[in-house]
Design an enzyme around this catalytic site. Structure first.
Site, mmCIF file in Angstrom:
data_model
loop_
_atom_site.group_PDB
_atom_site.id
_atom_site.type_symbol
_atom_site.label_atom_id
_atom_site.label_comp_id
_atom_site.label_asym_id
_atom_site.label_seq_id
_atom_site.Cartn_x
_atom_site.Cartn_y
_atom_site.Cartn_z
ATOM 1 N N CYS A 1 0.825 -1.216 0.000
ATOM 2 C CA CYS A 1 0.000 0.000 0.000
ATOM 3 C C CYS A 1 0.854 1.259 0.000
ATOM 4 O O CYS A 1 0.686 2.137 -0.825
ATOM 5 C CB CYS A 1 -0.937 0.004 1.193
ATOM 6 S SG CYS A 1 -2.166 -1.286 1.052
ATOM 7 N N HIS A 2 1.766 1.348 0.943
ATOM 8 C CA HIS A 2 2.553 2.576 1.041
ATOM 9 C C HIS A 2 4.038 2.304 1.204
ATOM 10 O O HIS A 2 4.782 3.146 1.685
ATOM 11 C CB HIS A 2 2.025 3.449 2.185
ATOM 12 C CG HIS A 2 0.553 3.693 2.075
ATOM 13 N ND1 HIS A 2 -0.363 2.969 2.768
ATOM 14 C CD2 HIS A 2 -0.149 4.538 1.284
ATOM 15 C CE1 HIS A 2 -1.579 3.360 2.427
ATOM 16 N NE2 HIS A 2 -1.477 4.306 1.535
ATOM 17 N N GLY A 3 4.438 1.077 0.858
ATOM 18 C CA GLY A 3 5.857 0.781 0.769
ATOM 19 C C GLY A 3 6.613 0.640 2.072
ATOM 20 O O GLY A 3 7.701 1.196 2.207
#
Lengths: 421, 168
Positions: free
Chosen positions: B132-134
């Site tokens: 999702c956001h690394g």
């Protein structure tokens, strides 16, 4: 407001109006003096009213067939699409209607930014508008969860988890929002209830928004105060009604294009897969209209600060009437502001683009620069610009530039002095 | 001149106080009804048979609606997890404290950023990677890179017997 007290012609009308002055209200709305130079950017208020009513009506119909239960929601949406008479049409209107609503609201907001409609004496109209916009985002988010697809589920998980960033009580709040230890059936049922409630809250606020508008009257493309009613105004009906009606028709063509030709282009294919709490889709993105804020959230490496930055990006708009120190409303007479305005438009579009891309490498760098610029625009550029900018002369009335002069000689002289400086 | 407190002021204050208690008593049930109900709390523990899990494999089970990763780690993975210096970590925790039995890592498969399910054997540290956001996690489930603030959570669990783990 009309100068004269309205008296209905018919006896029955007078009898009724003395007891409930609805006819006086109707008369106020039809006679309402509007600046005669309103351009098509001013038609989006009417378009937005249409969008709200469309969403309420189609939503009401969908709720007759939808089942808010984790085991049945996904199937009930497919049931609407395949079995219910015209269900596909009603659902596609509702789903694309949300996008059209946001398209119109963004044009409406950027119209205000260009022509300085948020400035005194229209601050309350503007702030009510920001509250409506926040409620729209809440309604859109809650509604997106209802089909209980993969994007619904994971979008709900990510957004509710934003609250966990709050120190100490965050986790408790998230559990409370979920009604469990993860997004599940209790979450779905309450989201459905709230999704049903919010449009009516918006409707109430729209009434206040229009009421507050009718006190000072419309701003206009040259952003000057006008005398009402006067040579500079036309009655709302039929002039604005026809113009709004024509713009609405044009808008409906765009709307219909999406509904009939590309009904899913603004959605995500992942949402046609039923929610699965064990598998996160490879790439979670919100709907297009939330992307700029999503980009701001992701551009900050710290969880709490990211959430704060995202919320501030919206709430900063409420402070705009005081951050913009310029006395001149319309960008037409603000050569520098006009340029910064278009840079801001580009900045928001860039944020939207990087919001849809993976948060890594160059995209992340661009997102960070664009986020910084967004805040810089409101917190630094606007306050300073009001003092530094040399604005161009503002006409004294709407008719003055056309008729080539004002009967007010003193004012003309003042204007010439200003030119000669 | 100082304002004298009158009998009526006392009555006002007392009335407001009783009113506030009354409003609070009505509002609280309206708020608390949204908290997890008895049926949700009743499903609070799960037993898992892990006899079929080979070294180097992870299984995912559902507990309280959330995924729980149960990984049987290889000797190299255990060595790697133990070799990491605490000062390199964003949220310093020893591997021994996270996996009582070093062969078995039992943790909530929920990214501490915004709750996505990280992917197994991905990312820069060969542990987990949240798409999702690394966020990158190591083989002990500790956050190494990315926006997540803390390591993946270790739920309460115990070995009922050699092959059964009870979570919750």
């Amino acid at each position: 407001m009309s100068e004269h007290e309205y008296i209905p012609k018919s006896k029955v009308g007078k009898w009724f109006n003395d007891r409930l002055p609805l006819l006086t209200l109707a008369n106020h709305l039809t006679d309402y003096p509007t600046p005669k130079n309103l351009n098509y950017w001013w038609t989006f208020g009417g378009i937005l009213t249409f969008c709200l009513i469309t969403q309420i009506v189609t939503g009401l119909v969908l709720a007759m067939h939808y089942i808010a239960h984790a085991d049945m929601a996904f199937q009930s949406v497919e049931h609407i699409m395949r079995d219910v008479n015209y269900g596909w049409l009603i659902r596609y209107i509702h789903a694309n209607g949300a996008s059209m609503f946001f398209l119109a609201v963004y044009i409406h907001i950027f119209r205000s930014l260009f022509y300085g409609s948020y400035k005194s004496p229209r601050e309350i109209i503007w702030i009510i508008g920001i509250i409506i916009y926040l409620l729209m985002m809440a309604a859109a988010f809650l509604g997106y969860v209802l089909p209980w697809g993969q994007m619904s589920f994971w979008g709900a998980t990510v957004i509710t988890n934003l609250f966990s960033a709050i120190p100490l009580v965050g986790e408790g709040i998230v559990t409370w929002l979920w009604g469990g230890y993860s997004v599940d059936n209790p979450t779905l049922t309450r989201f459905f209830t709230l999704h049903y409630l919010i449009p009516f809250l918006i409707l109430g606020l729209v009434v206040l928004h229009i009421w507050a508008l009718h006190v000072p009257g419309n701003n206009n493309p040259i952003g000057i105060d006008i005398k009402k009613p006067s040579k500079d105004t036309v009655p709302f009906h039929p002039y604005i009604v026809i113009k709004d009606g024509f713009a609405l028709l044009m808008f409906m063509i765009v709307f219909a294009f999406f509904v009939f030709y590309t009904p899913n282009i603004l959605g995500h294919a992942d949402n046609y897969i039923e929610a699965n709490p064990l598998v996160t889709p490879a790439h979670i993105v919100p709907e297009w209209y939330l992307l700029p804020f999503y980009a701001i959230l992701r551009s900050v490496p710290d969880k709490l600060l990211g959430v704060i930055a995202m919320l501030s990006a919206i709430l900063i708009l409420a402070a705009l009437p005081w951050l913009d120190t310029s006395k001149i409303r319309s960008a037409v007479f603000r050569p520098l502001y006009k340029q910064f305005y278009w840079i801001l438009v580009a900045d928001v579009l860039i944020l939207g683009y990087v919001g849809a891309m993976p948060a890594e490498g160059l995209y992340l760098l661009i997102a960070r620069i664009a986020t910084a610029y967004y805040f810089l625009h409101f917190l630094v550029v606007l306050p300073i610009l009001g003092f530094k900018e040399r604005t161009t002369p503002v006409p004294l009335s709407i008719t003055e530039p056309i008729l080539g002069g004002s009967p007010n000689l003193a004012a003309v002289k003042k204007k010439d002095d200003f030119k000669n400086q | 001149m100082e304002k004298k407190t009158k009998r009526r002021d006392f009555l006002f204050t007392a009335t407001y106080a009783v009113g506030a208690v009354g409003v609070g008593a009505v509002v609280w049930p309206m708020i608390d009804q949204m908290n997890p109900d008895a049926s949700v709390k009743a499903l609070a523990s799960t037993e898992v048979d892990v006899s079929a899990v080979d070294p180097g494999k992870t299984i995912t089970v559902l507990w309280r609606g959330k995924p729980v990763f149960i990984r049987r780690r290889t000797q190299e993975e255990i060595a790697e997890a133990k070799s990491v210096k605490l000062e390199e970590l964003k949220h310093p925790e020893k591997d021994e404290d996270r996996a009582k039995n070093p062969e078995w890592l039992v943790m909530l498969g929920v990214c501490t950023h915004l709750g996505c399910v990280p992917l197994d054997q991905k990312g820069d540290y060969n542990g987990w990677f949240c798409p999702c956001h690394g966020s990158h996690y190591d083989i002990s489930g500790r956050i190494r890179k990315g926006p997540a603030p803390t390591n993946m959570e270790i739920p309460e669990y115990k070995f009922v017997d050699a092959n059964t783990i009870k979570i919750g």
